[in-house]
Design an enzyme around this catalytic site. Structure first.
Site, PDB file in Angstrom:
ATOM      1  CE  LYS A   1       0.782   9.998  -1.883  1.00  0.00           C
ATOM      2  NZ  LYS A   1       0.364  10.869  -0.777  1.00  0.00           N
ATOM      3  CG  ASP A   2       3.592   2.982   2.830  1.00  0.00           C
ATOM      4  OD1 ASP A   2       3.720   3.878   3.673  1.00  0.00           O
ATOM      5  OD2 ASP A   2       2.793   2.044   2.939  1.00  0.00           O
ATOM      6  CE  LYS A   3      13.181   1.102   1.195  1.00  0.00           C
ATOM      7  NZ  LYS A   3      14.049   0.415   2.162  1.00  0.00           N
TER       8      LYS A   3
ATOM      9  CG  ASP B   1      -2.121  -0.784   1.012  1.00  0.00           C
ATOM     10  OD1 ASP B   1      -2.830  -0.488   0.060  1.00  0.00           O
ATOM     11  OD2 ASP B   1      -2.368  -1.724   1.773  1.00  0.00           O
TER      12      ASP B   1
END
EC number: 5.4.99.-
Length: 708
Positions: free
Chosen positions: A340-342, A63
């Protein structure tokens, strides 16, 4: 590289992958040469626990929607945030043993907390637990360790809304298979499509940014911050012209506020001498977060430079820490609408206080896997939660579904949607779920909180964490356990520091050393656990239609659906509460189910206020079904698993032609585009399409069984 004879194939494969560090835009070497199902298996071994690989019945998902959600409190819409970034400078990363979701509601929003990132995180060498396992011959393979993990059933994720037959596919065989574009408050999707710098007559020349060497910048910074005994720094002017001297004077004054300069002749050579004009008081005045560049910012220009940040394989917090380091400023002068994720390519808007577009654009020459552009000057910063959501472009490679299955699945996603469950990454990846810690906090059981966080646990963890836990179990000595941790900023290290400072009889104060948003993560995980279970029961008992007693929102207020009003609503209007003192519950048997679940956990649903104010839950409302917007899809054929199946923003800037697909090929891929509101898990949308359990435990076992 010598390996112990007993090191298992699983450990070797995972360690090699973990050490590879392949960039997002490049082929991943041996992985791309492996059989497709083996690729999936290797992918699932990666310790990025929010990412999973799916092949032969296994799903690979991650996600990137860690942003403020659209959940609503009783009298007020609560912009909630799946981020780690609500408490300003208290944004330390969680350790590998704790997953990184944030709260399902930002209760601190009432207090007007600012959206500022955390402290600069120092670079550190992090050994992965599996890498160390090869040296110490741990008895369990990764797959064996993950037997102790959670499944979707464990956290209440049990239902689907569609009737189509599921199929398999590989998500994120390449990093560029998962791209997230932020949707701003005006509904515009953020794209990086302009690298030009706004023209400003008051801007210094480009030479100001480049004229000083790295060594000279280091000396000047130490002088500026009084880190050495020198009272001045002299820079020789090699090419002595008035223009060159002017540029050096401008560079020092603009890059190092608080320093003054003068020109001196020394033995026939020209030097620019930098010195402090008015001592430490002047330095303190210009270094405040409110006005870090007071003396050198044009009055006609907005105080904030807004820009679009394109990044690969970095989460937003890490990216801001990198930018801060290169700009030599504190991270709290940056603001954003959501993190925002990695593990993806993401594009989002960032704002920074009194840093020129010229300086920011210069970073494009210095940084890999970053690109900054679309610069503009504005009067105001960005605020957490102002975004409308995220637009996802996702590729599922090597799909097994027929064209008819794919059409049915995507048509259902577009017309009906998916259950708005909190995804697996919400609850951790080890044998101690985060919701259990949250429940103990709400129960005021502080010894249990300490025990759950620090005790040895089954599952995949970094080697030094395993040693720390073993030392704690053996000695109950926080200082001895701390000595086993090379990295002390994680939750375990912070709690142990607190116990060392306050003692074992004051666990509440010791726990309070952990940054506030990380502490709240535990209780919000418990709320999410309750919500998932209650929604599954609601759909099981009443199906996909509104019924009398359901809750809907009118403005920001939750009201009941009455019998004579039932035809005015659809299932997409129905919300359910996260438990708290400021929400109401449905007027049907699901209300009693809430009460029974909390009673079984020794909690009083009628009194969700805690002795410690931070842990009092006001609650929020969340839609039970989400229908994605802007849904489109196509099935494409390809032969080479290494080729990208669509262009990124950087590809378009570089003028790369879009990929051309053959009518037939060895493999088929499903390319999906869709937009989701904040706080909505893309994993759950993909789960609905593929009809697969997204848990690490399930995927690892499926992959391991296939390999054997």
């Amino acid at each position: 590289m010598r390996l112990p004879a007993r090191r298992s194939l699983l450990q070797v494969a995972s360690a090699l992958l973990l050490r590879s560090g392949a960039p997002a835009s490049l082929p991943l070497g041996p992985r791309s040469q492996a059989p497709d199902s083996l690729k999936c298996f290797l992918g699932s071994l990666k310790m990025e626990m929010t990412s999973m690989s799916l092949k032969r019945g296994c799903l690979a998902v991650e996600d990137n929607d860690s942003v403020a959600p659209e959940e609503t409190k009783k009298q007020k819409v609560s912009e909630c945030c799946l981020t780690r970034s609500q408490d300003g400078a208290e944004n330390d990363c969680l350790p590998s043993s704790e997953i990184k979701p944030g709260p399902p509601e930002v209760e601190s929003a009432k207090k007007g907390e600012k959206n500022f990132s955390g402290q600069v995180q120092e670079e550190e060498e992090e050994e992965d637990g599996l890498s160390e396992a090869g040296q110490e011959e741990e008895p369990e393979s990764f797959a064996d360790m993950m037997k102790h993990g959670l499944t979707e059933l464990d956290v209440g994720i049990t239902k689907f809304v569609s009737s189509h037959q599921g199929f398999s596919g590989i998500l994120k065989e390449r990093y560029s298979d998962f791209i997230v574009h932020e949707i701003g408050k005006d509904g515009r999707i953020s794209h990086l499509d302009d690298l030009s710098v706004p023209v400003d007559e008051e801007d210094p020349s480009e030479d100001v940014v480049t004229v000083l060497t790295d060594e000279e910048k280091q000396q000047l910074e130490e002088l500026q911050l009084f880190k050495n005994k020198e009272t001045s720094v002299a820079i020789e002017v090699i090419e002595d012209t008035k223009e060159k001297r002017t540029v050096i004077h401008q560079a020092i004054k603009s890059l190092f506020p608080g320093l003054e300069t003068k020109t001196e002749d020394r033995e026939g050579r020209k030097y620019i001498v930098a010195y402090h004009a008015a001592g430490k008081k002047a330095l303190a005045k210009v270094r405040t977060a409110a006005d870090p560049r007071k003396h050198f910012w044009p009055k006609s220009r907005g105080s904030y430079c807004h820009f679009v940040l394109y990044k690969e394989n970095k989460d937003t917090m890490d990216a801001i820490n990198v930018l801060s380091k290169y700009l030599r400023v504190k991270p709290n002068i940056f603001s954003y609408m959501g993190t925002k994720d990695k593990r993806a390519i993401t594009v989002q808007e960032i704002a920074v206080l009194k840093i020129s577009a010229q300086r920011l654009a210069h970073l494009n020459k210095c940084l890999m896997n970053f690109k900054l552009g679309n610069f503009s000057y504005q009067k105001n910063p960005l605020k957490l939660g102002e975004l409308q959501g995220n637009h996802f472009t996702v590729v599922l490679r090597n799909i097994t579904g027929t064209d008819e299955q794919v059409q049915q699945a995507m048509k259902s996603l577009k017309e009906i949607g998916f259950i708005n469950y909190y995804g697996m990454q919400r609850f951790g990846t080890t044998a101690v779920p985060t919701y259990q810690v949250g429940r103990a906090i709400l129960q005021n059981s502080w010894t249990e909180v300490m025990d759950l966080i620090l005790k040895p646990r089954s599952g995949a963890e970094k080697g030094y964490l395993v040693k720390c836990r073993e030392e704690w179990a053996k000695t109950k000595d926080p200082d001895a356990a701390l000595r086993k941790l090379p990295v002390k900023r994680g939750v375990e290290g912070q709690l142990l520091r607190g116990l060392s400072k306050y003692g074992m009889k004051n666990i509440v104060s010791a726990f309070g050393i952990i940054p506030r948003n990380n502490r709240l993560m535990y209780i919000h995980s418990y709320q999410s656990y309750v919500w998932n279970n209650m929604v599954s029961k609601r759909i099981e008992d009443y199906g996909l239609k509104p019924v009398p007693g359901d809750l809907v929102l009118k403005g920001a207020t939750a009201t009941y659906i009455e019998e004579d009003d039932i035809n005015n609503y659809s299932i997409h209007d129905v919300v359910m509460p996260l438990p708290g003192f400021d929400v109401i519950y449905p007027k049907h048997k699901i209300s009693e189910a809430y009460r029974e679940m909390l009673t079984a956990d020794n909690l009083d649903i009628d009194n969700m206020r805690h002795k410690i104010r931070d842990y009092s839950l006001s609650g929020a409302y969340r839609k039970i079904i989400i229908r994605p917007q802007n849904v489109s899809w196509e099935v494409v054929a390809y032969d080479d698993p290494k080729i990208p199946l669509f262009n990124t923003d950087v590809d378009n800037l570089e003028g790369k032609p879009p990929p051309v697909f053959a009518s037939e090929g060895k493999y088929r891929a499903l390319k999906m585009d869709f937009s989701l509101p904040p706080s909505t898990y893309a994993t759950m949308a993909i789960r609905e399409v593929l009809k697969m359990d997204t848990s690490i435990k399930n995927q690892t076992q499926l992959n391991t069984n296939w390999l054997r």
